[in-house]
Design a protein around this motif. Structure first.
Motif, PDB file in Angstrom:
ATOM      1  N   MET A   1     108.208 -19.299 -68.499  1.00 25.71           N
ATOM      2  CA  MET A   1     109.277 -18.577 -67.819  1.00 25.71           C
ATOM      3  C   MET A   1     108.816 -18.182 -66.414  1.00 25.71           C
ATOM      4  N   SER A   2     109.692 -18.368 -65.423  1.00 27.68           N
ATOM      5  CA  SER A   2     109.369 -18.047 -64.035  1.00 27.68           C
ATOM      6  C   SER A   2     109.685 -16.584 -63.723  1.00 27.68           C
ATOM      7  N   TYR A   3     108.932 -16.011 -62.791  1.00 28.86           N
ATOM      8  CA  TYR A   3     109.091 -14.615 -62.405  1.00 28.86           C
ATOM      9  C   TYR A   3     109.579 -14.521 -60.959  1.00 28.86           C
ATOM     10  N   ILE A   4     110.296 -13.442 -60.665  1.00 26.70           N
ATOM     11  CA  ILE A   4     110.667 -13.185 -59.283  1.00 26.70           C
ATOM     12  C   ILE A   4     109.540 -12.367 -58.662  1.00 26.70           C
ATOM     13  N   VAL A   5     109.109 -12.754 -57.469  1.00 26.66           N
ATOM     14  CA  VAL A   5     107.935 -12.168 -56.836  1.00 26.66           C
ATOM     15  C   VAL A   5     108.331 -11.377 -55.592  1.00 26.66           C
ATOM     16  N   CYS A   6     107.770 -10.181 -55.464  1.00 25.33           N
ATOM     17  CA  CYS A   6     108.013  -9.327 -54.297  1.00 25.33           C
ATOM     18  C   CYS A   6     106.678  -8.700 -53.885  1.00 25.33           C
ATOM     19  N   HIS A   7     106.169  -9.117 -52.724  1.00 28.61           N
ATOM     20  CA  HIS A   7     104.880  -8.627 -52.236  1.00 28.61           C
ATOM     21  C   HIS A   7     105.092  -7.943 -50.886  1.00 28.61           C
ATOM     22  N   MET A   8     104.544  -6.741 -50.694  1.00 29.41           N
ATOM     23  CA  MET A   8     104.770  -5.988 -49.454  1.00 29.41           C
ATOM     24  C   MET A   8     103.481  -5.671 -48.717  1.00 29.41           C
ATOM     25  N   GLU A   9     103.567  -5.720 -47.378  1.00 34.47           N
ATOM     26  CA  GLU A   9     102.481  -5.290 -46.504  1.00 34.47           C
ATOM     27  C   GLU A   9     103.039  -4.311 -45.477  1.00 34.47           C
ATOM     28  N   LYS A  10     102.209  -3.344 -45.036  1.00 35.73           N
ATOM     29  CA  LYS A  10     102.594  -2.380 -44.007  1.00 35.73           C
ATOM     30  C   LYS A  10     101.797  -2.684 -42.739  1.00 35.73           C
ATOM     31  N   TYR A  11     102.457  -2.595 -41.577  1.00 30.68           N
ATOM     32  CA  TYR A  11     101.776  -2.918 -40.327  1.00 30.68           C
ATOM     33  C   TYR A  11     101.986  -1.842 -39.265  1.00 30.68           C
ATOM     34  N   LYS A  12     100.875  -1.481 -38.605  1.00 24.35           N
ATOM     35  CA  LYS A  12     100.928  -0.545 -37.484  1.00 24.35           C
ATOM     36  C   LYS A  12     101.321  -1.311 -36.221  1.00 24.35           C
ATOM     37  N   ARG A  13     101.526  -0.582 -35.141  1.00 25.01           N
ATOM     38  CA  ARG A  13     102.031  -1.190 -33.915  1.00 25.01           C
ATOM     39  C   ARG A  13     101.188  -2.379 -33.457  1.00 25.01           C
ATOM     40  N   GLN A  14      99.875  -2.205 -33.410  1.00 25.39           N
ATOM     41  CA  GLN A  14      98.988  -3.240 -32.886  1.00 25.39           C
ATOM     42  C   GLN A  14      98.883  -4.460 -33.810  1.00 25.39           C
ATOM     43  N   GLU A  15      99.379  -4.315 -35.031  1.00 25.17           N
ATOM     44  CA  GLU A  15      99.285  -5.420 -35.989  1.00 25.17           C
ATOM     45  C   GLU A  15     100.551  -6.273 -36.031  1.00 25.17           C
ATOM     46  N   VAL A  16     101.596  -5.828 -35.336  1.00 20.96           N
ATOM     47  CA  VAL A  16     102.892  -6.509 -35.428  1.00 20.96           C
ATOM     48  C   VAL A  16     102.865  -7.904 -34.803  1.00 20.96           C
TER      49      VAL A  16
END
Length: 316
Positions: free
Chosen positions: A1-16
């Motif tokens: 069975m396949s899964y729905i995937v949701c991965h999050m990252e947070k970025y500061k100004r200099q990382e955008v």
């Protein structure tokens, strides 16, 4: 069975800006990620077209807010989500259906966080599995505050809601929400996916090679010139399978090796002692897997061969 995937990252100004470069790559983009096939980059497509630059968009959105105080230097300017499923889900899926799936993902985030806050939504087709990079400005209640939107409780609620609105429609199972801030970095995520692929490939190879084992053992115990024709064919087939397997494993090892190097790089650059310890532990766990799967690649990664010094200095 396949899964729905949701991965999050947070970025500061200099990382955008570095994230923008990786997300919005064109055919001239020089990829450091070994999973990227530049020959297929032209197949990537947008569901939300990006502005001239991510920071211009973010600054314009911040300018509309009535802020009581100056933004902190460590403020999160952008939250990025990777939305996808596995190979089995996308295998044989028509392009129109694939676009509909990713469009449903974008609509879910637009309805929940405001379409006006979405910077870009681009589907990458030049890696192992199609996936959507959705980038947005974390604005809520008239202020920029990622923490208010994505604390542990709200992330769990987001995953449930995402599954109910999108996952169920496409017959997918509910997956676990992965946040780069507290769980794994993008580099570790890539390395883990490669390890999972390698392990799955190993199981597949083991199952498919069983019919050839007896033929190979019999061939090794007798003169090949006197081997029956039927057995010769089996041995030839087994040899072809071995060559194919070797090439596949070499590719997996190459990608794992590069991702592990990237993982160590990020682990060493952790901002705090707590993050460094956690990421270092995960890197060590991944290295242990690499040591078991491929000791030779492990040794090359840990003890690289020094490059000979050159007497000529080049400037580029």
């Amino acid at each position: 069975m396949s899964y729905i995937v949701c991965h999050m990252e947070k970025y500061k100004r200099q990382e955008v800006s570095p994230v923008e470069e990786e997300n919005e790559r064109d055919e001239t983009y020089e990829a450091s990620n070994p999973q990227i096939d530049s020959n297929r980059t032209s197949r990537n497509y947008h569901l939300v077209t990006p502005p001239p630059t991510y920071l211009e968009f973010i600054n314009a959105r911040i300018a509309t807010l009535t802020l009581k105080r100056k933004l902190r230097s460590d403020a999160v300017y952008m939250n990025s989500f990777v939305l996808t499923s596995d190979k089995d889900f996308f295998m044989g899926l028509p392009l129109a259906a694939e676009k509909e799936f990713f469009t449903d993902c974008v609509k879910f985030f637009a309805d929940k966080y405001g379409a006006e806050n979405i910077i870009s939504a681009v589907v990458h087709k030049d890696e192992t599995t199609p996936h959507l990079h959705l980038n947005l400005v974390p604005i809520t209640n008239g202020k920029l505050c990622s923490k208010d939107l994505y604390d542990r409780k709200k992330l769990s609620e987001l995953q449930t809601s995402f599954y109910e609105k999108v996952g169920k429609k496409w017959g997918l199972e509910r997956g676990k929400f992965k946040s780069g801030a507290k769980h794994i970095t993008a580099a570790e995520y890539k390395a883990q996916k490669i390890i999972e692929e390698a392990e799955g490939q190993a199981e597949k190879i083991k199952a498919e090679s069983e019919p050839y084992q007896e033929a190979l053992e019999r061939a090794q115990n007798r003169n090949f010139a006197w081997t029956p024709i039927g057995l010769k064919k089996q041995v030839i087939a087994a040899t072809a399978e071995t060559i194919k397997t070797k090439k596949e494993n070499e590719d997996l090892t190459r990608r794992l090796d590069a991702s592990m190097s990237e993982t160590l790089h990020y682990a060493k650059k952790a901002d705090t002692a707590e993050e460094n310890a956690a990421r270092g532990k995960r890197a060590i766990e991944l290295l242990a897997k690499l040591q078991r799967e491929n000791p030779e690649a492990y040794e090359k990664l840990i003890h690289p061969t020094p490059k000979p010094k050159s007497n000529t200095n080049f400037k580029f």
